[in-house]
Structure formats: structure tokens, C-alpha cells
Write a protein that holds these residues in place. Structure first.
Motif, PDB file in Angstrom:
ATOM      1  N   PRO A  47       0.824  -1.215   0.000  1.00 50.60           N
ATOM      2  CA  PRO A  47       0.000   0.000   0.000  1.00 50.60           C
ATOM      3  C   PRO A  47       0.855   1.261   0.000  1.00 50.60           C
ATOM      4  N   ALA A  48       0.262   2.366  -0.419  1.00 48.36           N
ATOM      5  CA  ALA A  48       1.000   3.629  -0.525  1.00 48.36           C
ATOM      6  C   ALA A  48       1.619   4.028   0.805  1.00 48.36           C
ATOM      7  N   GLU A  49       0.861   3.850   1.900  1.00 48.50           N
ATOM      8  CA  GLU A  49       1.398   4.234   3.198  1.00 48.50           C
ATOM      9  C   GLU A  49       2.576   3.344   3.608  1.00 48.50           C
ATOM     10  N   SER A  50       2.585   2.106   3.130  1.00 51.04           N
ATOM     11  CA  SER A  50       3.703   1.209   3.430  1.00 51.04           C
ATOM     12  C   SER A  50       4.939   1.590   2.629  1.00 51.04           C
ATOM     13  N   ILE A  51       4.733   2.056   1.401  1.00 47.20           N
ATOM     14  CA  ILE A  51       5.871   2.528   0.606  1.00 47.20           C
ATOM     15  C   ILE A  51       6.564   3.679   1.329  1.00 47.20           C
ATOM     16  N   THR A  52       5.768   4.620   1.813  1.00 45.84           N
ATOM     17  CA  THR A  52       6.324   5.754   2.566  1.00 45.84           C
ATOM     18  C   THR A  52       7.051   5.284   3.820  1.00 45.84           C
ATOM     19  N   ALA A  53       6.447   4.331   4.511  1.00 53.05           N
ATOM     20  CA  ALA A  53       7.040   3.825   5.753  1.00 53.05           C
ATOM     21  C   ALA A  53       8.345   3.079   5.492  1.00 53.05           C
ATOM     22  N   ILE A  54       8.419   2.333   4.390  1.00 47.86           N
ATOM     23  CA  ILE A  54       9.652   1.616   4.062  1.00 47.86           C
ATOM     24  C   ILE A  54      10.773   2.600   3.742  1.00 47.86           C
ATOM     25  N   LEU A  55      10.446   3.686   3.042  1.00 50.81           N
ATOM     26  CA  LEU A  55      11.460   4.702   2.741  1.00 50.81           C
ATOM     27  C   LEU A  55      11.996   5.330   4.027  1.00 50.81           C
ATOM     28  N   LYS A  56      11.113   5.575   4.991  1.00 54.57           N
ATOM     29  CA  LYS A  56      11.555   6.108   6.283  1.00 54.57           C
ATOM     30  C   LYS A  56      12.373   5.062   7.043  1.00 54.57           C
ATOM     31  N   LEU A  57      11.963   3.806   6.932  1.00 53.40           N
ATOM     32  CA  LEU A  57      12.679   2.726   7.610  1.00 53.40           C
ATOM     33  C   LEU A  57      14.105   2.612   7.085  1.00 53.40           C
ATOM     34  N   LYS A  58      14.305   2.809   5.796  1.00 48.60           N
ATOM     35  CA  LYS A  58      15.646   2.729   5.218  1.00 48.60           C
ATOM     36  C   LYS A  58      16.587   3.745   5.864  1.00 48.60           C
ATOM     37  N   GLU A  59      16.047   4.880   6.264  1.00 49.02           N
ATOM     38  CA  GLU A  59      16.868   5.886   6.937  1.00 49.02           C
ATOM     39  C   GLU A  59      17.254   5.427   8.338  1.00 49.02           C
ATOM     40  N   THR A  60      16.324   4.831   9.054  1.00 49.92           N
ATOM     41  CA  THR A  60      16.603   4.424  10.433  1.00 49.92           C
ATOM     42  C   THR A  60      17.473   3.171  10.497  1.00 49.92           C
ATOM     43  N   LEU A  61      17.432   2.335   9.466  1.00 49.99           N
ATOM     44  CA  LEU A  61      18.229   1.108   9.488  1.00 49.99           C
ATOM     45  C   LEU A  61      19.728   1.379   9.453  1.00 49.99           C
ATOM     46  N   SER A  62      20.109   2.566   9.041  1.00 51.18           N
ATOM     47  CA  SER A  62      21.535   2.902   8.987  1.00 51.18           C
ATOM     48  C   SER A  62      22.088   3.296  10.351  1.00 51.18           C
ATOM     49  N   LYS A  63      21.193   3.456  11.321  1.00 51.78           N
ATOM     50  CA  LYS A  63      21.618   3.880  12.653  1.00 51.78           C
ATOM     51  C   LYS A  63      21.889   2.669  13.539  1.00 51.78           C
ATOM     52  N   SER A  64      22.828   2.827  14.453  1.00 49.29           N
ATOM     53  CA  SER A  64      23.189   1.740  15.364  1.00 49.29           C
ATOM     54  C   SER A  64      22.254   1.754  16.569  1.00 49.29           C
ATOM     55  N   PRO A  65      21.910   0.566  17.109  1.00 55.18           N
ATOM     56  CA  PRO A  65      22.269  -0.770  16.595  1.00 55.18           C
ATOM     57  C   PRO A  65      21.371  -1.173  15.428  1.00 55.18           C
ATOM     58  N   GLN A  66      21.972  -1.701  14.408  1.00 53.22           N
ATOM     59  CA  GLN A  66      21.215  -2.096  13.220  1.00 53.22           C
ATOM     60  C   GLN A  66      20.520  -3.438  13.451  1.00 53.22           C
ATOM     61  N   PRO A  67      19.244  -3.540  13.110  1.00 47.32           N
ATOM     62  CA  PRO A  67      18.571  -4.832  13.258  1.00 47.32           C
ATOM     63  C   PRO A  67      19.049  -5.816  12.203  1.00 47.32           C
ATOM     64  N   ASP A  68      18.976  -7.082  12.548  1.00 43.45           N
ATOM     65  CA  ASP A  68      19.301  -8.138  11.592  1.00 43.45           C
ATOM     66  C   ASP A  68      18.087  -8.539  10.772  1.00 43.45           C
ATOM     67  N   VAL A  69      16.930  -8.438  11.399  1.00 44.98           N
ATOM     68  CA  VAL A  69      15.678  -8.840  10.749  1.00 44.98           C
ATOM     69  C   VAL A  69      14.613  -7.794  11.041  1.00 44.98           C
ATOM     70  N   VAL A  70      13.852  -7.434  10.032  1.00 43.77           N
ATOM     71  CA  VAL A  70      12.687  -6.575  10.219  1.00 43.77           C
ATOM     72  C   VAL A  70      11.446  -7.406   9.917  1.00 43.77           C
ATOM     73  N   MET A  71      10.603  -7.562  10.932  1.00 43.02           N
ATOM     74  CA  MET A  71       9.331  -8.254  10.759  1.00 43.02           C
ATOM     75  C   MET A  71       8.279  -7.240  10.334  1.00 43.02           C
ATOM     76  N   MET A  72       7.388  -7.646   9.438  1.00 37.50           N
ATOM     77  CA  MET A  72       6.280  -6.790   9.019  1.00 37.50           C
ATOM     78  C   MET A  72       4.974  -7.570   9.094  1.00 37.50           C
ATOM     79  N   LYS A  73       3.879  -6.840   9.204  1.00 35.95           N
ATOM     80  CA  LYS A  73       2.567  -7.462   9.228  1.00 35.95           C
ATOM     81  C   LYS A  73       2.221  -7.964   7.831  1.00 35.95           C
ATOM     82  N   TYR A  74       1.773  -9.220   7.766  1.00 31.96           N
ATOM     83  CA  TYR A  74       1.366  -9.816   6.489  1.00 31.96           C
ATOM     84  C   TYR A  74      -0.138 -10.052   6.558  1.00 31.96           C
ATOM     85  N   ILE A  75      -0.871  -9.320   5.763  1.00 36.34           N
ATOM     86  CA  ILE A  75      -2.323  -9.465   5.734  1.00 36.34           C
ATOM     87  C   ILE A  75      -2.662 -10.436   4.611  1.00 36.34           C
TER      88      ILE A  75
END
Length: 371
Positions: free
Chosen positions: A88-116
Motif C-alpha cells: 500500500p501507498a502508506e507502506s511505501i512511505t514507511a519503508i522509505l523512512k525505515l531505510k533511513e533508520t536502518l543505517s543507525k546503530s544498533p542495526q537490526p538483523d531482521v525486520v518483521m512486518m505485518k502480512y495481511i
């Protein structure tokens, strides 16, 4: 900002591929596609979005195909989607924001997402669960399982509220025997199924109404020392269904109560017990279990399979039936009004509405149907 690859395996997906790739190109830095033998326009469509298209000879092994394409990742993280997924459009926006936060320490190894994975007629989610969705490349995660493949999350795990929707085309909504045949081939070749795949093999058998064959598979799985507790809790409900279809009501009840070994009474289990009690004419007991279901909340169950109707709509409409059977039409009407708030256009609600419009204090009809 981290760089993110999208990894996909596809075959004859021309009906849905544009939909998912048009979304993915907005957040993926590279798109990697393994085609496993398409005979339609799948490859042609994929070429409009990426030059990284590889041909993989299909060998009845989903994990092998996914690992083939994942091994070609050159970015810090990678993500997977199926061709019939929707972002969904809101998820696209959220993933783009997530890409910014993933560069910060501590970096997660796995990101879980809701699967509908299922929807009501009005478009609201009906079946939701957490799924490993974005993985760190240098942790060398790999898929396991020739069918119903998955990656076991490990390390630092981030639970994200981002939602991915699984929307199969209408032509794919019937149960295929593909997965069942893969399991039967594995067994014929002498391959032992690990606990997870015993569970999924039993589910495939039940989907194909092979209840007698599924029953011992589930019983064996429940006796395994290993196995995810979520799968074991659900296996109890599946085993109860097998017993019920084989006309063994007592065993069905025992299997439902066995699920309490793995967690407190959950809404779905309570509703299944209530349904069984109602079918046996034990109405007061059915009321108890449906009311208990209403007290449960899906937020309590991280990683659980969440079927939203069991937390409100099903217990409410079944309580309407119970009180109608008990002759308490005021309470029955109360629960009917509660179901109207949730799903006013449901065929069951509309049938009940007609029923309550015709009933009177001195006239009893044949009663409401049990769901």
C-alpha cells in the motif's frame, strides 16, 4: 540511508506483476528476479523494471529458488515479496523512512512486518501475522523448506507495523494440489519431515479433506519435542477439526482443550469450543466460551496468526444465537445490534435483522441459524 534489494521468484505472473513492481521500484535500490519457467509475459513485464532477471530451472524446491536469487544481492539489506503481494501507498512511505533508520546503530538483523493474508468483503483485514520481511545481507540468512519455505529470524529483531497485503487473483483462490504433491514426493523419496513441515503437510491434507490421513500427522507433530508453539496451538484446532469431521466429538473437545498447554485460552479456540458446545445443545457452556472470547485481545499474541473475526464478530453473532435458543430475545437483540456495528452488510447479519423484525413477545419462530 541503507541500500535495499528486492528478491523475487516468479512464474506466469503477468496478471499481477506490474502491480507489485510499480510499488517496489519506489523503495528498492535494485530488483532481482528469478523466473522459474514462465510461458506468458512475465519476463517481458519484469524487464520494464529491472535488468537483473535470471532463469532458474524449477525443481519443486521453493527455498532453493529463493536462495538462488538472494545470493545475488549486493546491498546492505534485502527484502522479499511474492508477485501477488501488494504494498500500500502508506507502506511505501514507511519503508522509505525505515531505510533511513536502518543505517543507525544498533542495526537490526531482521525486520518483521505485518502480512495481511485474508480480507473481509468490506476490505478489512481478516487474517494477519508477522513475517520476516527485510534481512541484513552480511548475516547470511537463507531459506529452508522445499514448500512453505521460511527463514528463522535470529539476532536483533525489529517488529515493524508496516503492512504487506497478499492478494491473490480470483483465478488462484482455489486450493492447488501443488504443495501436497511436493510433500508426497518428499515422503516417497524417504525424506523425513521436520516438525514445521509435519504441521504444514497436515494443513495441506486438511485443505484437501483428507482428515483421516491428517490426524496421525498432527498427533505425531504434537508429540515432537520441537516445534513452534504457535504451530502447536493451531495444530490442536486442526486436530479437533479432523476428529469432528470423523464424527468423534469427544476427541474433538479434548484437542481443543489441549491447546491450553501452549497458551492461555485464545479467542479462536474459545469460539471453536463454543461452537461445539452449541451444536451439542450445551447452550450455557457455549455462552461462557463466547463471552471469554470477547475478553481476549489480538495485541496479546506477538507472532500469532490473528483472525480478527474471532475477537468480536463471531462471538457476538453466536451469542445472539445462544440467547435466542434460550428464549432471551432482549439479549439476543442486543448482541445482534452489536454485530450490526461491525459488519452491517454481512449476509448473516441481514438474515438476523429480518428475523428480529418479525419476532414478537408472544410468537417464537424456528430460531436463528448457527454459524
Amino acid at each position: 540511508m541503507i541500500r535495499l534489494s528486492l528478491c523475487m521468484i516468479v512464474k506466469n505472473e503477468e496478471a499481477v506483476l506490474t502491480r507489485v513492481l510499480a510499488s517496489a521500484i519506489q523503495f528498492a535500490d535494485e530488483i532481482l528476479v528469478a523466473d522459474t519457467g514462465s510461458t506468458d509475459r512475465t519476463v517481458e513485464i519484469a524487464r520494464q523494471y529491472t535488468k537483473h532477471i535470471y532463469h532458474y530451472p524449477w525443481n519443486d524446491d521453493f527455498a532453493a529458488a529463493r536462495n538462488f536469487i538472494c545470493e545475488k544481492v549486493t546491498t546492505e539489506y534485502w527484502m522479499w515479496l511474492d508477485a501477488d503481494d501488494v504494498v500500500p501507498a502508506e507502506s511505501i512511505t514507511a519503508i522509505l523512512k525505515l531505510k533511513e533508520t536502518l543505517s543507525k546503530s544498533p542495526q537490526p538483523d531482521v525486520v518483521m512486518m505485518k502480512y495481511i493474508a485474508g480480507f473481509q468483503p468490506d476490505g478489512t483485514p481478516a487474517f494477519t501475522y508477522d513475517r520476516e520481511r527485510i534481512l541484513r545481507t552480511d548475516r547470511h540468512f537463507r531459506w529452508k523448506g522445499r514448500v512453505h519455505e521460511a527463514i528463522a529470524p535470529r539476532g536483533r529483531i525489529l517488529y515493524s507495523p508496516i503492512q504487506i497485503e497478499h492478494r491473490k487473483p480470483a483465478s488462484a483462490l482455489t486450493h492447488s494440489d501443488r504443495n501436497l504433491k511436493i510433500y508426497e514426493t518428499m515422503l516417497a523419496d524417504g525424506e523425513l519431515l521436520d516438525p514445521r513441515h509435519q504441521y504444514y503437510y497436515a494443513r495441506e491434507l486438511i485443505d484437501h479433506k483428507q482428515y483421516e490421513k491428517a490426524r496421525p500427522v498432527l498427533e505425531h507433530f504434537l508429540n515432537e519435542p520441537d516445534g513452534w508453539y504457535e504451530n502447536k496451538a493451531d495444530a490442536c484446532l486442526l486436530l479437533a477439526r479432523c476428529h469432528e469431521m470423523l464424527r468423534n466429538t469427544a476427541a474433538s473437545q479434548l484437542s481443543l482443550f489441549q491447546s491450553f498447554l501452549y497458551d492461555r485460552p485464545r479467542a479462536k479456540t474459545c469460539c471453536e469450543i463454543g461452537r461445539l458446545k452449541l451444536s451439542l445443545g450445551e447452550i450455557s457452556q457455549a455462552v461462557f466460551w463466547y463471552q471469554l472470547a470477547l475478553k481476549d485481545r489480538p495485541e496479546y499474541h506477538p507472532n500469532a496468526f490473528i483472525e480478527a473475526d474471532y475477537y468480536d464478530f463471531i462471538p457476538l453473532i453466536q451469542l445472539c444465537v445462544c440467547y435466542d435458543r434460550m428464549g432471551n430475545y432482549d439479549k439476543a437483540l442486543y448482541y445482534h445490534k452489536e454485530t450490526k456495528k461491525i459488519r452491517p452488510d454481512s449476509p448473516a447479519v441481514l438474515t438476523n435483522e429480518e428475523y428480529f423484525q418479525t419476532i414478537s413477545s408472544n410468537h417464537k419462530t424456528n430460531g436463528l441459524p448457527i454459524l
